[in-house]
Write a protein that holds these residues in place. Structure first.
Motif, PDB file in Angstrom:
ATOM      1  N   LEU A  71      47.664  26.684  76.718  1.00  9.70           N
ATOM      2  CA  LEU A  71      48.265  26.757  78.052  1.00  9.70           C
ATOM      3  C   LEU A  71      47.305  27.410  79.049  1.00  9.70           C
ATOM      4  CD1 LEU A  71      51.891  27.927  77.110  1.00  9.70           C
ATOM      5  CD2 LEU A  71      51.292  25.708  78.074  1.00  9.70           C
ATOM      6  N   GLY A 110      49.990  24.040  80.981  1.00 11.48           N
ATOM      7  CA  GLY A 110      49.290  25.090  81.711  1.00 11.48           C
ATOM      8  C   GLY A 110      49.041  24.708  83.160  1.00 11.48           C
ATOM      9  N   ILE A 140      49.257  33.324  81.797  1.00  7.19           N
ATOM     10  CA  ILE A 140      50.335  32.776  80.964  1.00  7.19           C
ATOM     11  C   ILE A 140      51.257  33.896  80.487  1.00  7.19           C
ATOM     12  CG2 ILE A 140      50.858  31.434  78.904  1.00  7.19           C
ATOM     13  CD1 ILE A 140      49.559  29.880  81.207  1.00  7.19           C
TER      14      ILE A 140
END
Length: 425
Positions: free
Chosen positions: A162, A328, A343
């Motif tokens: 991500l 992401g 994240i």
């Protein structure tokens, strides 16, 4: 030495009264009663309004705060009592859902009714929209986990996939001044982490969990270094990515509550929902899905039937990385500019959603929405100046993750070959 008859053995191994369903039922009864008493006593005599719009105006579902807190707490307790009574297993999930929703509604009746004047309403459109937005990276990450783990490869590197996708999408999208180029770069960024995962775990048989953690640290270090050297000093040149605009769908976007939340979104929302359907159908209705599940359950048997086990694992792990990379990009090509470690643990929550959803695309979707709602609930309570400490509100999505995986899932079985390297004989 005496031997046991079949009947005696059956009695010995017969499960006791306190099965998982009954334990969860007892817990639901207790939580429901506590909610009814505690939240009912704390709620004010003011109405709790749940508006069907984005503000205090328009139609609303209204209930007295005290009455609602007590009523929904008792509904949760009743659902728990039904589980405690030992109903068939097919009732477990519906009744557990009723119990959870009942406790949450009891809590909300207290909080909304006790909010300051002018803030004692909950805009359902904003709540549903925020839930889906916050759940997006979790959905993509959980789907990446499904693709890997159904193939027999543990994917702890979702966090890194991500993060690399977010970074690549922001950097390349800014340089190219093209949102589609940024999206492709994000998918390739996630695939890069997956490629390393595949090479080291499939080819060199490195422990999959350890390798996943190492790759997460690698992604944090690499993106952090490049952010400080490129993006931070020259943000206009390297960290001002274009944005995907909202694409409202005619007619559907006019449906009350769900329309504005689901059908006025951007490409990431539509793509996430489409991928859930596509992966579910492919996994359980196609030859590829049958081979993937066979490799995840019994690779030796699949190999004897002509399935190229290692090649299939390579392909699926790379595909999983691309899916997570797009997840992401839902940060940097729709909402924010890139920042270090942005994240923030969502990859691990996605891994929990995968387990909570029992390695199923649809289950992972529902689990991701559950965690997204917990996150959005914390944001809403902070906006109405809730008496609950802000530190606790920030913990809500992680607390929900812990309770779901440790308390609600019970015993679940991962694919039999998950995490086990395959050495071709």
């Amino acid at each position: 030495m005496s031997t046991m008859t079949v009947e005696e053995l059956a009695v010995t191994v017969r499960p006791g009264f306190w099965t998982r369903d009954r334990r969860v039922g007892a817990g639901a009864v207790l939580l429901g009663l506590v909610a009814a008493v505690l939240f009912g006593s704390l709620a004010t005599g003011e109405d709790a309004r749940f508006t069907l719009s984005e503000d205090a105006g328009g139609a609303a579902l209204t209930i007295d705060g005290t009455v609602g807190a007590i009523l929904f707490g008792m509904v949760a307790a009743a659902a728990g009592a039904a589980l405690l009574a030992g109903l068939p297993k097919r009732w477990f999930v519906p009744l557990l859902g009723v119990a959870v929703v009942g406790v949450v509604l009891s809590f909300l009746c207290w909080q909304v009714s006790a909010a300051p004047t002018g803030q004692n309403f909950m805009p359902l459109v904003n709540i549903v929209r925020g839930t889906f937005i916050l759940a997006l990276p979790l959905i993509f990450g959980a789907l990446a986990g499904v693709l890997c783990e159904r193939s027999g490869v543990v994917n702890v590197a979702i966090e890194g996939q991500l993060l690399m996708g977010a970074f690549a999408g922001a950097l390349v999208g800014t340089i190219a001044a093209n949102v589609w180029v940024g999206l492709i770069a994000a998918a390739l960024g996630g695939a890069l982490i997956s490629l390393l995962l595949a090479i080291f775990t499939i080819r060199y048989l490195v422990d999959q969990v350890v390798m996943g953690i190492v790759l997460n640290l690698f992604a944090v270090g690499l993106t952090g270094f490049l952010y400080e050297r490129l993006m931070q000093p020259e943000a206009a040149k390297y960290n001002q990515p274009p944005r995907f605009e909202a694409w409202p769908i005619p007619v559907l976007s006019d449906i009350p509550v769900l329309g504005p939340a689901l059908f006025r979104g951007n490409i990431f929302l539509y793509l996430a929902l489409i991928l859930v359907v596509v992966i579910h159908v492919a996994l359980f209705r196609t030859r590829w899905g049958l081979r993937t599940r066979s490799v995840g359950e019994h690779p030796t048997a699949a190999d004897t039937l002509g399935v190229k086990v290692l090649a299939l694992r390579y392909r699926n792990v790379l595909l999983a990385g691309m899916v997570a990379g797009v997840g992401g990009a839902s940060y940097t090509l729709a909402l924010y500019t890139f920042s270090k470690n942005m994240i923030g643990g969502k990859g691990f929550i996605a891994l929990a959603a995968l387990i909570f959803g029992r390695w199923s695309p649809t289950g992972a979707l529902l689990a991701a929405l559950f965690f997204g709602f917990a996150d959005q609930l914390g944001t809403y309570l902070g906006a109405i100046d809730s008496s609950i400490p802000s530190e606790f509100l920030a913990m809500l999505p992680y607390l929900a993750t812990l309770l779901a995986v440790a308390g609600l899932v019970g015993k679940v079985r991962a694919p039999a070959a998950d995490g086990k390297p395959y050495i071709k004989g």
